[in-house]
Write a protein that holds these residues in place. Structure first.
Motif, short mmCIF file in Angstrom:
data_model
loop_
_atom_site.label_atom_id
_atom_site.label_comp_id
_atom_site.label_asym_id
_atom_site.label_seq_id
_atom_site.Cartn_x
_atom_site.Cartn_y
_atom_site.Cartn_z
N LYS A 111 0.64 4.18 -2.66
CA LYS A 111 0.21 5.49 -2.36
C LYS A 111 1.50 6.42 -2.86
O LYS A 111 1.54 7.67 -3.26
N SER A 130 -7.38 1.85 -1.25
CA SER A 130 -6.83 1.75 0.26
C SER A 130 -7.76 1.58 1.12
O SER A 130 -7.64 1.12 2.33
N SER A 183 1.55 5.48 5.67
CA SER A 183 1.53 3.73 5.41
C SER A 183 2.91 3.28 5.85
O SER A 183 3.29 2.21 6.30
N ILE A 195 0.79 -1.03 -0.14
CA ILE A 195 -0.09 0.09 -0.16
C ILE A 195 0.81 1.20 0.01
O ILE A 195 0.61 2.27 -0.81
#
Length: 197
Positions: A6, A104, A25, A2
């Motif tokens: 991102k 997400s 994250s 993730i």
């Protein structure tokens, strides 16, 4: 994974809110590593120097996670939000940001549900707030705090990118970035207070 998605989306969109979520994250990855270290060290057998064992180490590592990594992620997001306010930049390819944030958010919602299932095994009839205040399970408090921060942060980022897209005004992206930073800092303080014992 993730974090990488991102981060790539933050580079492509130039969105401060997306960058704040990428840093969040990355901090979560560090959080989990430190929690695992604390849980492993807490299981070490007693030694002459520590005749009662290492069981309390899990509180130290949980406190460190709350204090350092949440706060560092929060401080970075506040800095980035202020920078974006002073030097506003339009978001590029905003639909990439929206798609990554929505995906997400779905993943984090699924993860929060799994966390709540574990919490529900121990909280009984207590309210979630009462469990949070009374629980001695510092790992679960930190994980719950992380999940709550993730959901709220992603919602703020999605809202910020959406309003920026709708209005064409990049200041909303900066406001979302600031909001994510403040959110992380507030949750860090609450979690640190609860796991300090």
């Amino acid at each position: 994974g993730i974090f990488l998605v991102k981060a790539a989306a933050a580079v492509l969109t130039r969105s401060g809110a997306m960058l704040a979520e990428a840093v969040h994250s990355l901090a979560d990855c560090g959080n989990q590593g430190l929690l695992l270290l604390g849980m492993k060290r807490a299981k070490l057998p007693p030694t002459p120097d520590y005749p009662l064992g290492y069981g309390k180490e899990v509180y130290f590592w949980s406190f460190l996670v709350a204090l350092m990594l949440f706060s560092v992620g929060g401080a970075f997001s506040v800095y980035e939000g202020i920078h974006k306010m002073l030097v506003p930049e339009p978001i590029e390819r905003p639909m990439i940001g929206v798609a990554v944030l929505a995906f997400s958010l779905a993943l984090e919602w699924w993860s929060l549900r799994a966390c709540l299932q574990e919490v529900n095994k121990t909280r009984g009839a207590q309210s979630l707030w009462r469990w949070f205040r009374d629980s001695r399970d510092s790992e679960m408090i930190v994980v719950f705090g992380e999940q709550l921060a993730a959901i709220l942060g992603l919602a703020a980022a999605l809202l910020a990118v959406g309003v920026t897209l709708y209005t064409g005004n990049p200041v909303y992206d900066a406001i979302g970035t600031l909001l994510i930073g403040v959110l992380l800092i507030v949750i860090a303080v609450f979690v640190a207070i609860e796991v300090k014992a």
